[in-house]
Design a protein around this motif. Structure first.
Motif, mmCIF file in Angstrom:
data_model
loop_
_atom_site.group_PDB
_atom_site.id
_atom_site.type_symbol
_atom_site.label_atom_id
_atom_site.label_comp_id
_atom_site.label_asym_id
_atom_site.label_seq_id
_atom_site.Cartn_x
_atom_site.Cartn_y
_atom_site.Cartn_z
ATOM 1 N N ALA A 1 -25.773 9.641 61.640
ATOM 2 C CA ALA A 1 -23.548 9.477 61.079
ATOM 3 C C ALA A 1 -24.258 10.177 59.052
ATOM 4 O O ALA A 1 -22.905 11.022 59.800
ATOM 5 C CB ALA A 1 -23.671 8.334 60.559
ATOM 6 N N TYR A 2 -24.153 10.088 58.679
ATOM 7 C CA TYR A 2 -24.512 11.174 57.224
ATOM 8 C C TYR A 2 -24.824 12.724 57.706
ATOM 9 O O TYR A 2 -23.799 13.668 57.207
ATOM 10 C CB TYR A 2 -25.376 10.689 56.774
ATOM 11 C CG TYR A 2 -25.389 11.323 55.151
ATOM 12 C CD1 TYR A 2 -24.518 11.248 54.268
ATOM 13 C CD2 TYR A 2 -26.774 12.345 55.023
ATOM 14 C CE1 TYR A 2 -24.800 11.663 52.555
ATOM 15 C CE2 TYR A 2 -26.939 13.189 53.771
ATOM 16 C CZ TYR A 2 -25.484 12.929 52.636
ATOM 17 O OH TYR A 2 -25.900 13.138 51.125
ATOM 18 N N ALA A 3 -26.181 12.753 58.819
ATOM 19 C CA ALA A 3 -25.342 14.526 59.038
ATOM 20 C C ALA A 3 -25.409 15.300 60.011
ATOM 21 O O ALA A 3 -24.490 15.626 59.313
ATOM 22 C CB ALA A 3 -27.284 14.879 59.554
ATOM 23 N N THR A 4 -23.974 14.255 60.811
ATOM 24 C CA THR A 4 -22.953 14.616 61.491
ATOM 25 C C THR A 4 -21.813 15.023 60.074
ATOM 26 O O THR A 4 -21.427 15.889 60.511
ATOM 27 C CB THR A 4 -22.481 13.731 62.571
ATOM 28 O OG1 THR A 4 -23.569 13.897 63.004
ATOM 29 C CG2 THR A 4 -22.251 14.292 63.495
ATOM 30 N N GLY A 5 -21.616 14.532 59.846
ATOM 31 C CA GLY A 5 -20.486 14.451 58.619
ATOM 32 C C GLY A 5 -20.098 15.571 57.811
ATOM 33 O O GLY A 5 -19.863 15.949 57.589
ATOM 34 N N LEU A 6 -21.763 15.580 57.307
ATOM 35 C CA LEU A 6 -22.147 16.667 56.701
ATOM 36 C C LEU A 6 -21.537 17.872 57.087
ATOM 37 O O LEU A 6 -21.018 18.907 56.974
ATOM 38 C CB LEU A 6 -23.631 16.642 55.951
ATOM 39 C CG LEU A 6 -24.484 16.072 54.899
ATOM 40 C CD1 LEU A 6 -26.305 16.069 55.088
ATOM 41 C CD2 LEU A 6 -23.649 16.238 53.779
ATOM 42 N N VAL A 7 -21.952 18.278 58.042
ATOM 43 C CA VAL A 7 -21.703 19.905 59.296
ATOM 44 C C VAL A 7 -20.095 19.864 59.479
ATOM 45 O O VAL A 7 -20.100 20.654 59.162
ATOM 46 C CB VAL A 7 -22.713 18.804 60.876
ATOM 47 C CG1 VAL A 7 -21.929 20.339 62.009
ATOM 48 C CG2 VAL A 7 -23.944 19.107 60.359
ATOM 49 N N ILE A 8 -19.982 18.505 59.886
ATOM 50 C CA ILE A 8 -18.451 18.910 60.482
ATOM 51 C C ILE A 8 -17.573 18.590 58.758
ATOM 52 O O ILE A 8 -16.613 20.024 58.834
ATOM 53 C CB ILE A 8 -17.819 17.174 60.671
ATOM 54 C CG1 ILE A 8 -18.300 17.607 62.302
ATOM 55 C CG2 ILE A 8 -16.150 17.475 60.665
ATOM 56 C CD1 ILE A 8 -17.979 15.753 62.721
ATOM 57 N N GLY A 9 -17.572 18.127 57.296
ATOM 58 C CA GLY A 9 -17.363 18.722 56.352
ATOM 59 C C GLY A 9 -17.881 20.295 56.148
ATOM 60 O O GLY A 9 -16.913 20.300 55.434
ATOM 61 N N GLY A 10 -19.403 20.118 56.659
ATOM 62 C CA GLY A 10 -19.645 22.083 55.755
ATOM 63 C C GLY A 10 -18.571 23.143 57.145
ATOM 64 O O GLY A 10 -18.469 24.379 55.847
ATOM 65 N N LEU A 11 -17.934 22.601 58.048
ATOM 66 C CA LEU A 11 -17.088 23.342 58.576
ATOM 67 C C LEU A 11 -15.825 23.069 59.334
ATOM 68 O O LEU A 11 -14.545 23.890 59.002
ATOM 69 C CB LEU A 11 -17.537 23.365 59.962
ATOM 70 C CG LEU A 11 -18.801 23.348 60.505
ATOM 71 C CD1 LEU A 11 -18.632 23.513 61.679
ATOM 72 C CD2 LEU A 11 -19.317 25.048 59.960
ATOM 73 N N LEU A 12 -15.359 22.317 58.227
ATOM 74 C CA LEU A 12 -13.679 21.315 58.059
ATOM 75 C C LEU A 12 -12.259 22.056 57.505
ATOM 76 O O LEU A 12 -11.340 22.969 58.691
ATOM 77 C CB LEU A 12 -13.430 19.858 57.905
ATOM 78 C CG LEU A 12 -11.652 19.555 58.250
ATOM 79 C CD1 LEU A 12 -12.238 19.584 59.693
ATOM 80 C CD2 LEU A 12 -12.271 18.465 57.286
ATOM 81 N N PRO A 13 -13.557 22.936 56.028
ATOM 82 C CA PRO A 13 -11.948 23.471 55.433
ATOM 83 C C PRO A 13 -11.898 24.672 55.784
ATOM 84 O O PRO A 13 -10.720 25.145 55.990
ATOM 85 C CB PRO A 13 -12.885 24.000 54.128
ATOM 86 C CG PRO A 13 -13.702 23.110 54.385
ATOM 87 C CD PRO A 13 -14.457 22.772 55.410
#
Length: 166
Positions: free
Chosen positions: A28-40
């Motif tokens: 869950a943490y890693a998935t959040g990092l990936v999505i957050g890393g792309l979201l901007p």
């Protein structure tokens, strides 16, 4: 910065945080990092996330331009306040951190970021910068990949099955 460099840099820094703090490196943490890393980059229809946004990216770019609002401290602060205060989880922590890491990575690019938008449209950048898709970005990608592997092998994951905890 290209999307895969944003992903690897967010995972590497996030794994470093998990290595030296009580934060657990979970799926869950890693998935959040990936999505957050792309979201901007939702403000660019041709970006990795923009091409998958079902037209949202076109509307965001029309309203704010590329590297406008979504690359500001205000956007990061608003997302962080809403997600962490209302719905704290490993995923939302990763998403908020990944978002911040994306802005930090673009801060180090030659284009810079409008950190103080809407108060100032000035783009801030680090003293030493790289150009997107340049040789230096490729070097950064492999350095972050090596760092990510190092953290995974040296403490980011305490138990073999901790990646499967939510």
């Amino acid at each position: 910065m290209r999307y895969h460099t944003h992903i690897v840099s967010s995972l590497a820094i996030g794994a470093g945080i998990a290595t030296y703090t009580p934060v657990s490196f979970t799926i869950a943490y890693a998935t959040g990092l990936v999505i957050g890393g792309l979201l901007p980059d939702i403000d660019e229809p041709n970006s990795y996330i923009g091409r998958r946004s079902l037209g949202v990216a076109k509307q965001v770019k029309k309203a704010f331009g590329h590297r406008g609002f979504t690359h500001s401290l205000l956007a990061w602060g608003a997302i962080t306040a809403v997600l962490l205060l209302q719905h704290f989880s490993s995923f939302t922590l990763g998403l908020c951190l990944g978002y911040a890491f994306h802005i930090l990575a673009d801060y180090c690019s030659s284009q810079g970021v409008p950190l103080l938008w809407p108060f100032s449209k000035r783009r801030y950048r680090f003293i030493v910068t790289y150009r997107t898709s340049s040789f230096l970005e490729t070097v950064l990608f492999y350095c972050f990949l090596a760092l990510f592997i190092y953290f995974l092998m040296n403490g980011a994951i305490e138990e073999q099955d901790s990646l499967f905890l939510f």
